[in-house]
Write a protein that holds these residues in place. Sequence first.
Motif, short mmCIF file in Angstrom:
data_model
loop_
_atom_site.label_atom_id
_atom_site.label_comp_id
_atom_site.label_asym_id
_atom_site.label_seq_id
_atom_site.Cartn_x
_atom_site.Cartn_y
_atom_site.Cartn_z
N VAL A 216 6.60 -6.83 -1.87
CA VAL A 216 5.47 -6.22 -1.13
C VAL A 216 4.14 -6.67 -1.76
CG1 VAL A 216 4.34 -4.06 -0.47
CG2 VAL A 216 6.82 -4.26 -0.28
N GLY B 223 4.23 -1.62 -7.28
CA GLY B 223 5.47 -1.56 -6.49
C GLY B 223 6.25 -2.84 -6.65
N SER B 224 7.03 -3.17 -5.63
CA SER B 224 7.91 -4.33 -5.75
C SER B 224 7.14 -5.64 -5.63
CB SER B 224 8.98 -4.26 -4.65
OG SER B 224 8.35 -4.24 -3.40
N PHE C 38 -2.29 -2.34 -6.32
CA PHE C 38 -0.94 -2.02 -5.85
C PHE C 38 0.02 -1.93 -7.02
CE2 PHE C 38 3.29 -3.76 -4.65
CZ PHE C 38 3.67 -2.79 -3.74
N GLU D 290 6.16 7.19 0.47
CA GLU D 290 6.62 8.20 1.43
C GLU D 290 7.72 9.08 0.83
OE1 GLU D 290 6.33 5.03 1.65
OE2 GLU D 290 8.00 4.02 2.62
N GLN E 112 3.07 -9.92 -0.36
CA GLN E 112 2.57 -9.76 1.02
C GLN E 112 1.13 -9.24 1.01
OE1 GLN E 112 6.32 -7.69 2.58
NE2 GLN E 112 4.80 -7.26 4.12
N LEU E 113 0.88 -8.25 0.16
CA LEU E 113 -0.45 -7.65 0.12
C LEU E 113 -1.49 -8.64 -0.39
CD1 LEU E 113 0.44 -4.07 -1.17
CD2 LEU E 113 -0.24 -4.71 1.14
N LEU F 282 3.79 -5.21 -10.68
CA LEU F 282 4.99 -5.45 -9.87
C LEU F 282 6.27 -5.26 -10.69
CD1 LEU F 282 3.49 -8.54 -8.03
CD2 LEU F 282 3.37 -6.14 -7.37
N GLY F 283 7.33 -5.86 -10.21
CA GLY F 283 8.63 -5.64 -10.85
C GLY F 283 8.71 -6.23 -12.25
N GLY F 284 9.71 -5.77 -12.99
CA GLY F 284 9.95 -6.29 -14.34
C GLY F 284 11.42 -6.66 -14.47
N ILE G 299 -2.21 1.59 -3.47
CA ILE G 299 -0.88 1.84 -2.88
C ILE G 299 0.10 1.99 -4.04
CG2 ILE G 299 0.94 0.91 -1.38
CD1 ILE G 299 -1.22 -0.52 0.23
N THR G 300 0.82 3.11 -4.06
CA THR G 300 1.59 3.46 -5.27
C THR G 300 3.06 3.74 -4.96
OG1 THR G 300 0.89 5.76 -5.01
CG2 THR G 300 -0.44 4.38 -6.46
N PRO G 301 3.92 3.58 -5.97
CA PRO G 301 5.37 3.76 -5.78
C PRO G 301 5.84 5.18 -6.09
CG PRO G 301 4.99 2.85 -7.93
CD PRO G 301 3.64 3.13 -7.35
N PHE H 15 -1.90 -2.27 -19.79
CA PHE H 15 -0.58 -2.28 -19.18
C PHE H 15 -0.61 -3.29 -18.05
CE2 PHE H 15 2.84 -1.14 -16.49
CZ PHE H 15 3.75 -0.42 -17.24
N PRO I 225 0.29 7.10 -1.20
CA PRO I 225 1.43 7.27 -2.10
C PRO I 225 2.71 6.85 -1.40
CG PRO I 225 0.83 9.38 -1.13
CD PRO I 225 -0.15 8.36 -0.59
N GLU J 117 15.96 -7.21 -11.58
CA GLU J 117 15.77 -5.80 -11.92
C GLU J 117 16.85 -4.94 -11.25
OE1 GLU J 117 12.16 -4.31 -10.08
OE2 GLU J 117 11.54 -3.40 -11.96
#
Length: 474
Positions: A228, A224-225, A222, A174, A231-232, A247-249, A144-146, A444, A172, A378
């Motif tokens: 999410v 993304g944020s 995954f 939406e 949750q996943l 995830l976020g940075g 699942i990608t941002p 990474f 991907p 962020e």
Amino acid sequence: MMKYGMYIDGQWADADKTIEVINPATREVVGTVPFGGGDQAKLAVDAAYEAYRSWSKTTADERSKLLKNWHRLIEAHTDELARIMTMEQGKPLQEAIGEIRYANQYIEWYAEEAKRIYGETIPASSPNKRMIVLKQPVGVVAAITPWNFPAAMITRKAAPALAAGCTVVVKPSEETPFTALKLAELADKAGIPRGVLNVVTGDPAAIAAEWQRDARVRKLSFTGSTHVGKQLMRGAADTVKKVSLELGGHAPFIVTEHADLEMAVEGAIASKFRNAGQTCVCTNRIYVAAPIADEFTRRLADRTSRLQVGDGMLDTTDIGPLINERAVGKVKAHIADAIAKGGRVVAGVHAAEDRDGYFIKPTVIADATDEMLCMQEETFGPLAPVAVFQSLEEVVRRANESPYGLAAYVYTENIREAVTIAESLEYGIIGVNDGAPSAAQAPFGGLKESGLGREGGHFGIEEYLEIKYISLGI
Ligand code: NAD
């Protein structure tokens, strides 16, 4: 107007409803894709599970050859892919071309790495035993990608997964499905067999719920944020899937009094304003040593004021639009909060209101303090707050005071300082005098709430491999 179906089992599939994709530079609809849900997500897993039986048995050479075909086709379609990306995501065309090349480097790198999935033999403690360790693909992978890197976030997962012998179902963002679907079309042309790579577009929660529930999906990757991602991770527990999370940075950018100021300013510009500040490794907060703070801030403000904001399709554009209204709202809220808490605007501020798209001027705020929202979370936009520090010990403590730990930057010409700070920062990626450390061959990933696992290099393929131990009596 672009129109694509979902790519499932080598076929283009529709759904009852569609989603409109918006160009963030103009707010115009650029096309539609199907609004798939749980049913389509399940069909994609059916296809990937079936394809896994043969794909996992192919030789590394065969997988490598097909990945190289895909790489060549992407290279030949770089301009077309980049234009699609700029249209749906907004980044300047040159940056989009850069991302396609970067995304493609993962495919090339893992096409080679497929041939180096080595096992081990271990000396046994008995003469009539042999101990063998095999590495085998984990199985069906859900990715699942941002929207911020519509191509690279897919290839960074799909390339090592396919190289390892896994099959993949991708959802991907939406906001940016066309880049993903064009990549799938090229994979199809490259001869990657049906079912090996599938792309489902539509309802994120419904698609993810189906993949979480399905025990045939053995790995969830995954990007993304953090919200999410958590949750996943919880959802993956019921079937004990392997999980990788990017995830976020909240990257700190430290400039010591021994920095080369020109280099530091250029590094800050590159790491802060690339992709309009919408990069997980983007500098989010800048800390400058007191003796050089005024000079650094003046130069950064001057350089920032000269950046051109506009439609990414124009040659003159340095900074494109943000992805949507919500993103603009968040940046504006961070700017307002910083000003209310005593921040001094030295460059930019507020939207380029004369345009239709989601534009916001790159902004530098001096006299930043740790209480400001932009110093705590962020921003994901073109705001650079500059704070002053007195000692290295203090700045390292402030930099580490965050639940995030993805990327951090240090600018200094003093090697002892560089090593001490780099070793003390609780971050997965450290750029020392380097504002753009990401590379296909390098690991990474983040510490703490920035994620689990690593993508890139030989580390990245391990995420898609299981270890099997065979104890052989002879
Ligand atoms: P997001 O979490 O909203 O979306 C990411 C993906 O998750 C999208 O495909 C989206 O459709 C899907 N999604 C949304 N809600 C979902 C749900 N309830 N269940 C399942 N899937 C769902 O994040 P975003 O706004 O697209 O991306 C920005 C974030 O991603 C930032 O925080 C950024 O730092 C992070 N990011 C991290 C990295 C990294 O490598 N660490 C790279 C790029 C972006």
